[in-house]
Design a protein around this motif. Structure first.
Motif, PDB file in Angstrom:
ATOM      1  N   ILE A 249       0.657  -1.315  -0.067  1.00 48.04           N
ATOM      2  CA  ILE A 249      -0.178   0.132  -0.493  1.00 48.04           C
ATOM      3  C   ILE A 249       1.040   0.914   0.059  1.00 48.04           C
ATOM      4  O   ILE A 249       0.493   2.176  -0.297  1.00 48.04           O
ATOM      5  CB  ILE A 249      -1.173  -0.234   1.440  1.00 48.04           C
ATOM      6  CG1 ILE A 249      -0.022  -0.087   2.348  1.00 48.04           C
ATOM      7  CG2 ILE A 249      -2.248  -1.205   1.312  1.00 48.04           C
ATOM      8  CD1 ILE A 249      -0.662   0.170   3.585  1.00 48.04           C
ATOM      9  N   ILE A 250       2.171   1.701   0.211  1.00 44.81           N
ATOM     10  CA  ILE A 250       2.871   2.751   0.742  1.00 44.81           C
ATOM     11  C   ILE A 250       3.158   3.789  -0.767  1.00 44.81           C
ATOM     12  O   ILE A 250       3.383   5.359  -0.438  1.00 44.81           O
ATOM     13  CB  ILE A 250       4.259   1.603   0.690  1.00 44.81           C
ATOM     14  CG1 ILE A 250       5.302   3.100   1.309  1.00 44.81           C
ATOM     15  CG2 ILE A 250       5.159   1.280  -0.487  1.00 44.81           C
ATOM     16  CD1 ILE A 250       6.462   3.163   2.235  1.00 44.81           C
ATOM     17  N   ASP A 251       3.156   3.301  -1.860  1.00 44.57           N
ATOM     18  CA  ASP A 251       3.125   4.380  -2.895  1.00 44.57           C
ATOM     19  C   ASP A 251       2.040   4.267  -3.546  1.00 44.57           C
ATOM     20  O   ASP A 251       2.017   4.452  -4.747  1.00 44.57           O
ATOM     21  CB  ASP A 251       4.583   3.468  -3.516  1.00 44.57           C
ATOM     22  CG  ASP A 251       5.628   3.237  -3.396  1.00 44.57           C
ATOM     23  OD1 ASP A 251       5.830   4.235  -2.909  1.00 44.57           O
ATOM     24  OD2 ASP A 251       6.047   2.360  -3.217  1.00 44.57           O
ATOM     25  N   ILE A 252       0.665   3.703  -2.989  1.00 42.05           N
ATOM     26  CA  ILE A 252      -0.436   4.040  -3.510  1.00 42.05           C
ATOM     27  C   ILE A 252      -0.905   5.408  -3.725  1.00 42.05           C
ATOM     28  O   ILE A 252      -0.568   5.850  -2.594  1.00 42.05           O
ATOM     29  CB  ILE A 252      -1.540   3.504  -3.437  1.00 42.05           C
ATOM     30  CG1 ILE A 252      -1.307   1.109  -3.594  1.00 42.05           C
ATOM     31  CG2 ILE A 252      -2.788   3.855  -3.802  1.00 42.05           C
ATOM     32  CD1 ILE A 252      -2.633   0.357  -2.839  1.00 42.05           C
ATOM     33  N   ASP A 253      -1.063   6.297  -4.829  1.00 40.40           N
ATOM     34  CA  ASP A 253      -1.776   7.907  -5.158  1.00 40.40           C
ATOM     35  C   ASP A 253      -3.529   7.469  -4.402  1.00 40.40           C
ATOM     36  O   ASP A 253      -3.926   7.663  -5.096  1.00 40.40           O
ATOM     37  CB  ASP A 253      -1.593   7.846  -6.243  1.00 40.40           C
ATOM     38  CG  ASP A 253      -1.091   9.996  -6.190  1.00 40.40           C
ATOM     39  OD1 ASP A 253      -1.809  10.033  -5.306  1.00 40.40           O
ATOM     40  OD2 ASP A 253      -1.241  10.621  -6.758  1.00 40.40           O
ATOM     41  N   LEU A 254      -3.376   7.974  -3.448  1.00 36.49           N
ATOM     42  CA  LEU A 254      -4.535   7.938  -2.502  1.00 36.49           C
ATOM     43  C   LEU A 254      -5.424   9.174  -3.247  1.00 36.49           C
ATOM     44  O   LEU A 254      -6.852   9.397  -3.086  1.00 36.49           O
ATOM     45  CB  LEU A 254      -4.420   8.056  -0.841  1.00 36.49           C
ATOM     46  CG  LEU A 254      -3.347   7.266  -0.969  1.00 36.49           C
ATOM     47  CD1 LEU A 254      -3.759   7.285   1.299  1.00 36.49           C
ATOM     48  CD2 LEU A 254      -4.004   5.718  -0.216  1.00 36.49           C
ATOM     49  N   ASP A 255      -4.740  10.566  -3.671  1.00 39.29           N
ATOM     50  CA  ASP A 255      -5.677  11.800  -3.789  1.00 39.29           C
ATOM     51  C   ASP A 255      -5.813  11.867  -5.422  1.00 39.29           C
ATOM     52  O   ASP A 255      -5.759  13.144  -5.929  1.00 39.29           O
ATOM     53  CB  ASP A 255      -5.691  12.802  -3.104  1.00 39.29           C
ATOM     54  CG  ASP A 255      -3.875  13.478  -3.087  1.00 39.29           C
ATOM     55  OD1 ASP A 255      -3.266  12.059  -3.444  1.00 39.29           O
ATOM     56  OD2 ASP A 255      -3.706  14.258  -2.723  1.00 39.29           O
ATOM     57  N   GLY A 256      -4.702  11.036  -6.325  1.00 41.69           N
ATOM     58  CA  GLY A 256      -4.217  11.720  -8.065  1.00 41.69           C
ATOM     59  C   GLY A 256      -3.031  12.917  -7.956  1.00 41.69           C
ATOM     60  O   GLY A 256      -2.892  13.308  -8.520  1.00 41.69           O
ATOM     61  N   SER A 257      -3.075  13.411  -6.601  1.00 40.79           N
ATOM     62  CA  SER A 257      -1.739  14.046  -6.475  1.00 40.79           C
ATOM     63  C   SER A 257      -0.092  14.032  -5.611  1.00 40.79           C
ATOM     64  O   SER A 257      -0.132  15.195  -5.106  1.00 40.79           O
ATOM     65  CB  SER A 257      -2.960  15.266  -5.846  1.00 40.79           C
ATOM     66  OG  SER A 257      -3.971  15.775  -6.781  1.00 40.79           O
ATOM     67  N   GLY A 258      -0.425  12.493  -5.319  1.00 47.81           N
ATOM     68  CA  GLY A 258       0.459  12.038  -4.573  1.00 47.81           C
ATOM     69  C   GLY A 258       0.296  12.631  -3.302  1.00 47.81           C
ATOM     70  O   GLY A 258       1.497  11.694  -2.837  1.00 47.81           O
ATOM     71  N   CYS A 259      -0.777  11.604  -3.016  1.00 50.22           N
ATOM     72  CA  CYS A 259      -0.312  11.832  -0.869  1.00 50.22           C
ATOM     73  C   CYS A 259      -0.435  10.600  -0.839  1.00 50.22           C
ATOM     74  O   CYS A 259      -1.415   9.706  -1.346  1.00 50.22           O
ATOM     75  CB  CYS A 259      -1.941  11.961  -0.885  1.00 50.22           C
ATOM     76  SG  CYS A 259      -1.899  11.950   0.862  1.00 50.22           S
ATOM     77  N   THR A 260       0.540   9.610  -0.570  1.00 49.27           N
ATOM     78  CA  THR A 260       1.042   8.320  -0.730  1.00 49.27           C
ATOM     79  C   THR A 260       1.301   7.771   1.127  1.00 49.27           C
ATOM     80  O   THR A 260       2.003   8.849   1.744  1.00 49.27           O
ATOM     81  CB  THR A 260       2.139   7.842  -1.350  1.00 49.27           C
ATOM     82  OG1 THR A 260       3.459   8.468  -0.754  1.00 49.27           O
ATOM     83  CG2 THR A 260       1.577   7.948  -3.297  1.00 49.27           C
ATOM     84  N   VAL A 261       1.650   7.008   1.091  1.00 46.25           N
ATOM     85  CA  VAL A 261       1.386   6.379   2.431  1.00 46.25           C
ATOM     86  C   VAL A 261       3.021   6.617   3.131  1.00 46.25           C
ATOM     87  O   VAL A 261       3.920   6.985   3.626  1.00 46.25           O
ATOM     88  CB  VAL A 261       1.432   5.316   3.151  1.00 46.25           C
ATOM     89  CG1 VAL A 261       1.262   4.745   4.398  1.00 46.25           C
ATOM     90  CG2 VAL A 261      -0.369   4.994   3.221  1.00 46.25           C
ATOM     91  N   ARG A 262       3.612   6.204   2.067  1.00 49.13           N
ATOM     92  CA  ARG A 262       5.314   6.816   1.557  1.00 49.13           C
ATOM     93  C   ARG A 262       5.551   8.419   2.312  1.00 49.13           C
ATOM     94  O   ARG A 262       6.394   8.086   2.816  1.00 49.13           O
ATOM     95  CB  ARG A 262       5.689   5.865   0.668  1.00 49.13           C
ATOM     96  CG  ARG A 262       7.696   6.096   0.968  1.00 49.13           C
ATOM     97  CD  ARG A 262       8.445   6.077  -0.343  1.00 49.13           C
ATOM     98  NE  ARG A 262       8.044   4.770  -1.233  1.00 49.13           N
ATOM     99  CZ  ARG A 262       8.694   3.775  -1.050  1.00 49.13           C
ATOM    100  NH1 ARG A 262       9.847   3.493   0.354  1.00 49.13           N
ATOM    101  NH2 ARG A 262       7.794   2.353  -0.774  1.00 49.13           N
ATOM    102  N   SER A 263       5.122   9.156   1.971  1.00 50.19           N
ATOM    103  CA  SER A 263       5.120  10.122   1.557  1.00 50.19           C
ATOM    104  C   SER A 263       4.863  10.741   2.882  1.00 50.19           C
ATOM    105  O   SER A 263       5.590  11.840   3.685  1.00 50.19           O
ATOM    106  CB  SER A 263       4.805  11.486   0.878  1.00 50.19           C
ATOM    107  OG  SER A 263       2.877  11.355   0.922  1.00 50.19           O
ATOM    108  N   ILE A 264       3.869  10.137   3.983  1.00 54.01           N
ATOM    109  CA  ILE A 264       3.277  10.328   5.224  1.00 54.01           C
ATOM    110  C   ILE A 264       4.575   9.952   6.318  1.00 54.01           C
ATOM    111  O   ILE A 264       4.680  10.687   7.016  1.00 54.01           O
ATOM    112  CB  ILE A 264       2.568  10.573   5.434  1.00 54.01           C
ATOM    113  CG1 ILE A 264       1.160  11.032   5.269  1.00 54.01           C
ATOM    114  CG2 ILE A 264       2.029  10.261   6.939  1.00 54.01           C
ATOM    115  CD1 ILE A 264       0.060  10.348   5.102  1.00 54.01           C
TER     116      ILE A 264
END
Length: 429
Positions: A249-264
């Motif tokens: 799940i870590i690299d799935i784009d959650l909002d279409g604008s680069g919000c990912t679990v990895r970025s958090i």
């Protein structure tokens, strides 16, 4: 002679006319008699049909009334205190047979719920979503007692918990800052607070639910309700007891604008290095949080309203509860507010009558006072300002009150949650 013939002809003509008239009358009378018989026959048939339907309806009504005399209620995954409070609102009547069971994850089965119970009380989340399709609709009159964003046809909240950020009032004054209302302001506050405390941010991240819910709260703050719901969908897809869940799940784009679990998670890794959080906040326990708060070494912490209530007054009085700061407007936001909820599993009429009693103004005020949680009724008196704020916040956003990540995706899979959280701690360490 001519006159006589003429008279006879006239008389014959009149006779013929009279005869024709009588024949016409007789024909009409015959038709009326025939039609009357037909009408009587049709009426008898219709009356018979009506009597049959009436009998069937009466029998069904009697059978349903008898069946509805037995009200089967289940409580699942609720604290004993909450169960006792809810039970007290279910009146024991002479003509009603109440059967009440308290279910645990060990003896919980969705099919048994569908087949064996009329009403279910539990937290809204994974279980209620699984049962919604076959559940009965909740009467509109009951739904109309609460703000529109909280209404649901199949699963109605009774009272609300909430995940919050608690800010130290003294540090807000020292930094000359207001409570943050965007995620950027929140990070500015942490940067300003590090001059005054050892750990500007803290949470008891050793607890799986707190850790996963804090991640969910930041997803909501940065990506909004759509990103949050996308994360829940992806977490529900994870195979049971599977290692490598974080990688899935870590690299799935959650909002279409680069919000990912990895970025958090990458952001979380920087906080201890920059002095914004305790070096091992992800291994912190509730006792650690209390220790640092009593030592005046926290500028803010993440917790639930129910846990907030357990913190000693001499500590919590120094903190102001607020929303997790978000970059989203109300149209793409849902308040992370776990809801003790009710569902009608069958169309038992007595259940609907009982249900209405949970949503009166007085009952809702009682629930808030007894649980210290937020009521859902428009006008019910809330326990205090914090509980009233939760109701207001939930009413003010399009998503209303949404379940936390734990309830939405891991209510029945605590072992899977543990594996995922262990991987998260390894990543941010």
């Amino acid at each position: 002679m001519a006159k006589a013939n003429k008279k006879n002809k006239k008389s014959k003509k009149n006779g013929n006319s009279s005869k024709g008239f009588h024949e016409a009358i007789n024909t009409i009378i015959a038709k009326i008699k025939t039609n009357r018989k037909a009408v009587i026959k049709i009426s008898c048939i219709l009356l018979g049909i009506i009597l049959i339907f009436a009998t069937v309806f009466t029998v069904k009504t009697i059978k349903k009334r008898n069946a509805d005399r037995t009200v089967r209620i289940a409580f699942f995954d609720l604290d004993e205190n909450y169960i006792d409070i809810l039970k007290a609102k279910i009146a024991q009547e002479d003509n009603i047979i109440l059967k009440i069971d308290v279910l645990t994850p060990e003896n919980f089965n969705l099919e048994e719920i569908k087949n064996n119970y009329d009403m279910l009380f539990t937290w809204r989340g994974e279980v209620t979503d699984a049962l919604c399709e076959g559940a009965e609709k909740i009467p509109e009159k009951i739904q109309e007692t609460m703000p529109r964003s909280l209404r649901s046809e199949k699963c109605l909240p009774i009272f609300l918990d909430h995940f919050e950020i608690a800010y130290k009032n003294e540090i807000l004054k020292k930094t000359e800052m207001e409570i943050p209302y965007s995620f950027e302001q929140f990070q500015d506050y942490l940067n300003a607070a590090k001059s005054y405390v050892f750990s500007p941010f803290f949470c008891n991240g050793a607890e799986d639910r707190i850790l996963i819910d804090f991640i969910g709260a930041i997803v909501m703050a940065k990506g909004g309700l759509k990103a949050y719901n996308k994360l829940i969908d992806e977490l529900r897809k994870l195979p049971e007891a599977s290692p490598g869940s974080l990688d899935a799940i870590i690299d799935i784009d959650l909002d279409g604008s680069g919000c990912t679990v990895r970025s958090i998670l990458d952001l979380f890794k920087t906080w201890p290095k920059e002095g914004l959080a305790h070096p091992a906040w992800f291994n912190g326990l509730g006792n650690d949080l209390l220790y640092f708060a009593q030592a005046n070494q926290l500028a803010c912490f993440f917790t639930s309203l129910s846990e907030h209530r357990k913190i000693p007054y001499n500590v919590i009085k120094n903190y102001e509860s607020a929303l997790v700061p978000s970059n989203q407007d109300a149209g793409n936001y849902g308040l992370i507010a776990p809801a003790v909820s009710v569902m009608l599993i069958s169309d038992n009429s007595n259940c609907k009558r009982y249900l209405a009693e949970f949503f009166t103004e007085d009952a809702q005020a009682d629930f808030s006072n007894l649980t210290n949680m937020a009521p859902v009724h428009y006008r019910a008196q809330a326990y205090d300002r914090q509980a009233d704020d939760v109701r207001f916040w939930a009413a003010s956003c399009a998503g209303g009150a949404v379940p936390d990540i734990y309830l939405a995706a891991f209510q029945l899979r605590t072992e899977d949650l543990k594996k995922l959280c262990d991987e998260i701690r390894t990543y941010v360490r």
